[in-house]
Design a protein around this motif. Structure first.
Motif, PDB file in Angstrom:
ATOM      1  N   HIS A  42       0.851  -1.210   0.000  1.00 37.55           N
ATOM      2  CA  HIS A  42       0.000   0.000   0.000  1.00 37.55           C
ATOM      3  C   HIS A  42       0.879   1.250   0.000  1.00 37.55           C
ATOM      4  O   HIS A  42       1.541   1.556   0.989  1.00 37.55           O
ATOM      5  CB  HIS A  42      -0.917  -0.009   1.230  1.00 37.55           C
ATOM      6  CG  HIS A  42      -1.763   1.216   1.358  1.00 37.55           C
ATOM      7  ND1 HIS A  42      -2.890   1.430   0.596  1.00 37.55           N
ATOM      8  CD2 HIS A  42      -1.651   2.315   2.150  1.00 37.55           C
ATOM      9  CE1 HIS A  42      -3.431   2.595   0.923  1.00 37.55           C
ATOM     10  NE2 HIS A  42      -2.697   3.153   1.866  1.00 37.55           N
ATOM     11  N   HIS A  80       1.181   5.416  -1.990  1.00 39.87           N
ATOM     12  CA  HIS A  80       0.614   6.446  -2.870  1.00 39.87           C
ATOM     13  C   HIS A  80       1.756   7.109  -3.637  1.00 39.87           C
ATOM     14  O   HIS A  80       2.494   7.900  -3.058  1.00 39.87           O
ATOM     15  CB  HIS A  80      -0.080   7.534  -2.045  1.00 39.87           C
ATOM     16  CG  HIS A  80      -1.197   7.066  -1.165  1.00 39.87           C
ATOM     17  ND1 HIS A  80      -2.502   7.390  -1.411  1.00 39.87           N
ATOM     18  CD2 HIS A  80      -1.209   6.314  -0.026  1.00 39.87           C
ATOM     19  CE1 HIS A  80      -3.283   6.869  -0.469  1.00 39.87           C
ATOM     20  NE2 HIS A  80      -2.524   6.202   0.390  1.00 39.87           N
ATOM     21  N   HIS A 140      -8.890   2.163   1.911  1.00 43.20           N
ATOM     22  CA  HIS A 140      -8.538   2.345   3.319  1.00 43.20           C
ATOM     23  C   HIS A 140      -9.745   1.991   4.181  1.00 43.20           C
ATOM     24  O   HIS A 140     -10.877   2.225   3.775  1.00 43.20           O
ATOM     25  CB  HIS A 140      -8.180   3.799   3.601  1.00 43.20           C
ATOM     26  CG  HIS A 140      -7.056   4.350   2.762  1.00 43.20           C
ATOM     27  ND1 HIS A 140      -7.258   4.889   1.515  1.00 43.20           N
ATOM     28  CD2 HIS A 140      -5.721   4.444   3.009  1.00 43.20           C
ATOM     29  CE1 HIS A 140      -6.087   5.308   1.026  1.00 43.20           C
ATOM     30  NE2 HIS A 140      -5.131   5.033   1.907  1.00 43.20           N
ATOM     31  N   HIS A 165      -4.732  -0.247   6.851  1.00 44.53           N
ATOM     32  CA  HIS A 165      -4.893   0.193   8.256  1.00 44.53           C
ATOM     33  C   HIS A 165      -5.644  -0.792   9.149  1.00 44.53           C
ATOM     34  O   HIS A 165      -5.033  -1.368  10.033  1.00 44.53           O
ATOM     35  CB  HIS A 165      -5.453   1.618   8.346  1.00 44.53           C
ATOM     36  CG  HIS A 165      -4.656   2.588   7.519  1.00 44.53           C
ATOM     37  ND1 HIS A 165      -3.306   2.763   7.727  1.00 44.53           N
ATOM     38  CD2 HIS A 165      -4.984   3.347   6.444  1.00 44.53           C
ATOM     39  CE1 HIS A 165      -2.844   3.624   6.826  1.00 44.53           C
ATOM     40  NE2 HIS A 165      -3.837   3.991   6.037  1.00 44.53           N
ATOM     41  N   ASP A 193       2.870   2.972   3.042  1.00 43.96           N
ATOM     42  CA  ASP A 193       1.872   4.044   2.981  1.00 43.96           C
ATOM     43  C   ASP A 193       2.500   5.431   2.833  1.00 43.96           C
ATOM     44  O   ASP A 193       2.027   6.400   3.405  1.00 43.96           O
ATOM     45  CB  ASP A 193       0.928   3.999   4.192  1.00 43.96           C
ATOM     46  CG  ASP A 193      -0.305   4.883   4.008  1.00 43.96           C
ATOM     47  OD1 ASP A 193      -0.673   5.161   2.851  1.00 43.96           O
ATOM     48  OD2 ASP A 193      -0.887   5.299   5.029  1.00 43.96           O
TER      49      ASP A 193
HETATM   50 ZN   LIG Z   1      -2.921   5.161   2.231  1.00 40.43          ZN
END
Ligand SMILES: [Zn+2]
Length: 440
Positions: free
Chosen positions: A80, A82, A235, A274, A325
């Motif tokens: 995960h 971005h 998420h 998460h 993340d």
């Molecule tokens: Zn994220």
């Protein structure tokens, strides 16, 4: 340095996980060859074993990359991350919802520009390789151009990568919104163009429940059903204020996860980053559907979100992958991320074993992405994605290393003290794609 099609041997201390070492730290989970050879043919693992044995079976003309004194492990898998947040990593002082408003949305707004997307995608993939990460599940922005640029760059490198355009039709600035219809159409076009091309896969990517209307979630569910072998990537239950907001926006839902479940999004190949504030019923639902939790320790600490309960998730049967993340996560390095995962588990009374840390950084990610039959270990026939690590990369590490005896001790010291400085080289399908010595 290597010929992806020919026969090539890499000699060093080879370590990989055959399965999850588990709570009991199963000794058979870790396979170690102190003086080992990884034999690669046509970009795949042909054989792994003691150097003496493997080299005896191949002709003297086989090229050998000598990494003795270093560790050769499978490439790291980040489940995960971005990519558009590369330029805003380390932004100060907010928790999730304010952090999105203040830093994330303005940064993501620039990715409608294909040149910005291409430039950032190139840097991002280089940074993954510099940190030993060979596969990742990546979020773009709302703009299809963002994903187009990333897939093109990853394809050029031969990287196994999954990504998707963010779907977001409310509770975000106008310039970052799609609609239920345009989000569906753009996602479908990207799936048709990229899913299954070379080593690329598509991930259907609603940002999180608060930024999608019910109409959009319905369309997302249709896509997830129509294309069952794509990923679903989003998420859930990261922050208390976020969880409270979801219960206001979806008053009919039993829980945050239940919102996604009602639209058919809790399924195999669904990755939920998460998972901090889930209850037992949520975990049971994830376990029975095969949905995966993304453990993001540096991000959860940085935004003050909370502590993911790894031990309980696993004992309830939930699959878990480890993730940086970035840009809420504070490092691209899965080595740093594993070290923080260890501390987060310690705060909850669990000491993750060194073998389990290696598992989390490698095979667990491959299992989370349902590609453990291709990457994550050195099983014969797997794609030869691996990383060469120097356990003596800094003066302190060298000093500590001199006082280690077992490979477990070495791994633990490396994970606790190491970072990108330990990554000597990173290989995709048997081809060297990053070498520290080239940069020196
Ligand atoms: Zn994220």
């Amino acid at each position: 340095m290597s010929d992806a099609q020919g026969l090539h041997a890499v000699r060093g201390r080879i370590v990989h996980c055959l399965h999850d070492p588990g709570e009991g730290d199963d000794r058979n989970a870790l396979e170690v060859f102190d003086d080992g050879v990884l034999l690669i043919e046509g970009g795949r693992v042909a054989r792994v074993g003691p150097a003496e044995d493997v080299l005896a079976t191949v002709g003297a003309e086989v090229s050998v990359t000598d990494c003795r004194g270093q560790l050769v492990v499978p490439g790291f898998v980040d489940v995960h991350i971005h990519y558009p947040q590369t330029d805003m990593i380390a932004s100060y002082g907010e928790q999730l919802l304010a952090w999105l408003e203040r830093y994330t949305f303005p940064t993501e707004g620039r990715f409608g520009d294909a040149a910005v997307a291409a430039d950032t995608a190139g840097f991002f993939l280089d940074e993954l390789l510099r940190n030993g990460t060979t596969s990742a599940l990546v979020l773009g922005t709302v703009h299809p151009e963002s994903v187009e640029a990333l897939f093109q760059a990853a394809r050029g490198l031969g990287m196994r990568l999954a990504a998707g355009k963010v779907l977001m039709d409310r509770n975000a600035p106008e310039y970052l919104r799609d609609t239920a219809e345009s989000g569906y159409r753009d996602s479908r076009e990207l799936i048709e163009r990229w899913h299954g091309v070379d080593r690329l896969s598509y991930a259907i990517t609603p940002r999180f429940a608060p930024t999608s209307s019910e109409a959009q979630l319905e369309r997302v569910g249709e896509l997830a059903t129509a294309y069952p072998d794509t990923y679903v990537h989003t998420h859930v239950a990261e922050n208390r204020a976020e969880v409270a907001w979801v219960s206001e926006l979806f008053p009919w839902s039993r829980s945050y996860l239940d919102v996604y479940d009602c639209y058919g999004l809790v399924r195999e190949r669904a990755l939920y980053a998460h998972c901090i504030y889930l209850d037992e019923r949520d975990r049971r639902r994830m376990a029975e559907t095969g949905a995966v939790a993304g453990f993001c320790p540096t991000s959860n600490l940085f935004l003050g979100s909370g502590l993911f309960d790894y031990a309980t998730a696993r004992s309830d049967g939930v699959k878990v992958g480890l993730a940086t993340d970035v840009g809420a996560g504070t490092s691209f390095s899965m080595i740093r991320t594993v070290a923080e995962a260890y501390k987060v588990a310690q705060l909850q009374g669990t000491a993750l074993s060194p073998a389990r840390l290696l598992y989390l950084a490698t095979l667990a990610g491959a299992e989370a992405l349902a590609v453990a039959d291709r990457i994550g270990s050195f099983r014969e026939g797997n794609e030869a994605d691996f990383v060469v690590l120097d356990p003596t990369a800094t003066p302190l590490m060298a000093r500590r290393h001199a006082h280690t005896e077992s490979v477990e001790e070495q791994l633990f010291a490396l994970f606790t003290l190491g970072d990108d400085r330990c990554v000597k080289s990173t290989w995709l399908q048997g081809a060297c794609r990053y070498s520290q010595s080239d940069r020196a």
